[in-house]
Scaffold this active site. Structure first.
Site, PDB file in Angstrom:
ATOM      1  N   ARG A 102       0.879  -1.176   0.000  1.00 30.65           N
ATOM      2  CA  ARG A 102       0.000   0.000   0.000  1.00 30.65           C
ATOM      3  C   ARG A 102       0.913   1.221   0.000  1.00 30.65           C
ATOM      4  O   ARG A 102       1.614   1.483   0.983  1.00 30.65           O
ATOM      5  CB  ARG A 102      -0.890  -0.019   1.250  1.00 30.65           C
ATOM      6  CG  ARG A 102      -1.928   1.110   1.340  1.00 30.65           C
ATOM      7  CD  ARG A 102      -2.723   0.910   2.617  1.00 30.65           C
ATOM      8  NE  ARG A 102      -3.736   1.911   2.828  1.00 30.65           N
ATOM      9  CZ  ARG A 102      -5.003   1.823   2.437  1.00 30.65           C
ATOM     10  NH1 ARG A 102      -5.402   0.751   1.760  1.00 30.65           N
ATOM     11  NH2 ARG A 102      -5.884   2.776   2.696  1.00 30.65           N
ATOM     12  N   HIS A 129      -6.928   0.866  -6.938  1.00 30.63           N
ATOM     13  CA  HIS A 129      -7.227   0.120  -5.710  1.00 30.63           C
ATOM     14  C   HIS A 129      -8.025  -1.131  -6.092  1.00 30.63           C
ATOM     15  O   HIS A 129      -9.213  -1.255  -5.794  1.00 30.63           O
ATOM     16  CB  HIS A 129      -8.044   0.999  -4.762  1.00 30.63           C
ATOM     17  CG  HIS A 129      -8.060   0.528  -3.341  1.00 30.63           C
ATOM     18  ND1 HIS A 129      -7.476  -0.654  -2.937  1.00 30.63           N
ATOM     19  CD2 HIS A 129      -8.614   1.066  -2.212  1.00 30.63           C
ATOM     20  CE1 HIS A 129      -7.659  -0.819  -1.641  1.00 30.63           C
ATOM     21  NE2 HIS A 129      -8.335   0.204  -1.178  1.00 30.63           N
ATOM     22  N   GLN A 132     -10.125  -3.313  -3.411  1.00 28.53           N
ATOM     23  CA  GLN A 132     -11.400  -2.726  -3.007  1.00 28.53           C
ATOM     24  C   GLN A 132     -12.480  -3.028  -4.034  1.00 28.53           C
ATOM     25  O   GLN A 132     -13.617  -3.362  -3.684  1.00 28.53           O
ATOM     26  CB  GLN A 132     -11.252  -1.217  -2.836  1.00 28.53           C
ATOM     27  CG  GLN A 132     -12.546  -0.489  -2.484  1.00 28.53           C
ATOM     28  CD  GLN A 132     -13.087  -0.871  -1.126  1.00 28.53           C
ATOM     29  OE1 GLN A 132     -12.397  -0.728  -0.120  1.00 28.53           O
ATOM     30  NE2 GLN A 132     -14.324  -1.363  -1.082  1.00 28.53           N
ATOM     31  N   ASP A 224     -16.729   8.390  -2.544  1.00 33.44           N
ATOM     32  CA  ASP A 224     -15.485   8.282  -1.788  1.00 33.44           C
ATOM     33  C   ASP A 224     -15.185   9.663  -1.225  1.00 33.44           C
ATOM     34  O   ASP A 224     -15.824  10.657  -1.604  1.00 33.44           O
ATOM     35  CB  ASP A 224     -14.368   7.813  -2.729  1.00 33.44           C
ATOM     36  CG  ASP A 224     -13.069   7.463  -2.002  1.00 33.44           C
ATOM     37  OD1 ASP A 224     -13.087   7.369  -0.766  1.00 33.44           O
ATOM     38  OD2 ASP A 224     -12.042   7.294  -2.690  1.00 33.44           O
ATOM     39  N   CYS A 264     -16.279   3.232   0.030  1.00 42.06           N
ATOM     40  CA  CYS A 264     -15.130   2.394   0.389  1.00 42.06           C
ATOM     41  C   CYS A 264     -14.588   2.696   1.783  1.00 42.06           C
ATOM     42  O   CYS A 264     -13.757   1.934   2.291  1.00 42.06           O
ATOM     43  CB  CYS A 264     -14.038   2.517  -0.665  1.00 42.06           C
ATOM     44  SG  CYS A 264     -13.513   4.199  -1.019  1.00 42.06           S
ATOM     45  N   ARG A 292     -14.220  -7.136   1.845  1.00 43.35           N
ATOM     46  CA  ARG A 292     -12.787  -6.983   1.616  1.00 43.35           C
ATOM     47  C   ARG A 292     -12.058  -8.253   2.049  1.00 43.35           C
ATOM     48  O   ARG A 292     -11.156  -8.738   1.345  1.00 43.35           O
ATOM     49  CB  ARG A 292     -12.236  -5.774   2.394  1.00 43.35           C
ATOM     50  CG  ARG A 292     -12.641  -4.422   1.882  1.00 43.35           C
ATOM     51  CD  ARG A 292     -12.073  -4.147   0.501  1.00 43.35           C
ATOM     52  NE  ARG A 292     -10.637  -4.319   0.456  1.00 43.35           N
ATOM     53  CZ  ARG A 292      -9.745  -3.384   0.822  1.00 43.35           C
ATOM     54  NH1 ARG A 292     -10.163  -2.200   1.257  1.00 43.35           N
ATOM     55  NH2 ARG A 292      -8.448  -3.623   0.731  1.00 43.35           N
TER      56      ARG A 292
END
Length: 307
Positions: A102, A129, A132, A224, A264, A292
């Site tokens: 990450r 991402h 996700q 988001d 998310c 997830r």
């Protein structure tokens, strides 16, 4: 899913439509307890950015499939003092079976993938991402029983989530409309790639300034935060620009009557989404967060070739 053994996941484009759908089916089977793999492998987590869901879901996922996790502390490693990524990648490759990263730059995960033989998983970069989005698609499929033919509306910043959602939706046959302010549109190269995929699937990728146009008839309404990690100093300046893109009850009247709302997380309640929508009947945000773990279990089992 033997075809994914040993492979990297750096972008949603690393997965074909069939591979994506097979991963989602495996995630569903794992979630329901139909499959109980025994994966005595070691996952490394190399996180340059703060994380709740990604970190904990990877820990839980690896534990539940029988493996272990080493949480690599950047500050306690030579990489934090300037050791080249290529050198670190080749060393970690001798210790670990899979590495999730990450970080900020997409080039970082690409460098690790170049110099390490083990699978490298993009656990978030500023460009994409994909982990996700696998969970997002699993959640949509749980709610509607299908993906093809549905429309997802994304409102807000044309960020890494917008990028991976465009690519993921196009791959599985979903229409997607991205509504964002001028100067905050997604990367043009990602748009072109998503539209190319969508053309082959008979779907559409629409970029618009109008949140109303994007939300019209959508089965999935997604948002988001307006300022991602590393952009916190821009938060106040972005607020009035993004205010018309808030997901609220008024906007949801334009969506499909049976639509669901996804985010998310973490959410800034009262900014990109109102509290009543986040906690409302259409919200599937907590299922999305749980998935997830299940989507990542499926991914880990597949790239490690676990049985």
């Amino acid at each position: 899913m033997s075809g994914l053994k040993g492979r990297d996941l750096l972008s949603m484009t690393d997965l074909s439509a069939d591979e994506t759908l097979a991963l989602l089916q495996l995630a569903a089977d794992l979630k329901q307890g139909k499959i109980k793999p025994n994966c005595r492998k070691t996952l490394g987590l190399l996180f340059y950015k703060a994380s709740t869901r990604t970190r904990v879901s990877f820990f839980a996922a690896m534990s539940q499939i029988g493996g272990q996790v080493i949480d690599l502390n950047i500050g306690a490693m030579q990489i934090g003092r300037g050791e080249p990524l290529a050198d670190t990648a080749r060393v970690l490759d001798r210790y670990l079976d899979v590495l999730a990263i990450r970080t900020f730059e997409q080039m970082d995960v690409e460098t690790f993938a170049k110099y390490a033989q083990m699978p490298i998983i993009n656990a978030l970069t500023d460009l994409e991402h994909p982990c996700q989005v696998l969970a997002d698609l699993q959640t949509v499929q749980e709610c509607f029983g299908q993906l093809a033919g549905l429309k997802l509306a994304y409102l807000g910043d044309g960020n890494n989530m917008a990028h991976s959602l465009m690519l993921g939706c196009a791959t599985v046959g979903m229409d997607i409309s991205i509504a964002c302010p001028a100067n905050f549109t997604p990367d043009p190269q990602i748009i072109d790639r998503a539209r190319s995929i969508a053309t082959s699937q008979g779907t559409q990728v629409v970029i618009t300034r109008s949140p109303q146009e994007a939300a019209a008839g959508a089965q999935v309404v997604y948002t988001d935060v307006w300022a991602s990690m590393g952009q916190e100093t821009e938060s106040d300046a972005r607020m009035p620009v993004f205010a018309p893109y808030q997901v609220n009850q008024e906007l949801l009247t334009l969506a499909d009557p049976n639509s669901i709302v996804l985010h998310c997380l973490p959410a800034h309640r009262g900014e990109e989404i109102t509290d009543d929508v986040l906690e409302g009947a259409r919200s599937r945000v907590w299922d999305q967060a749980e998935n997830r773990m299940h989507a990542q279990k499926a991914l880990l089992v597949s790239v490690l070739g676990a049985e």
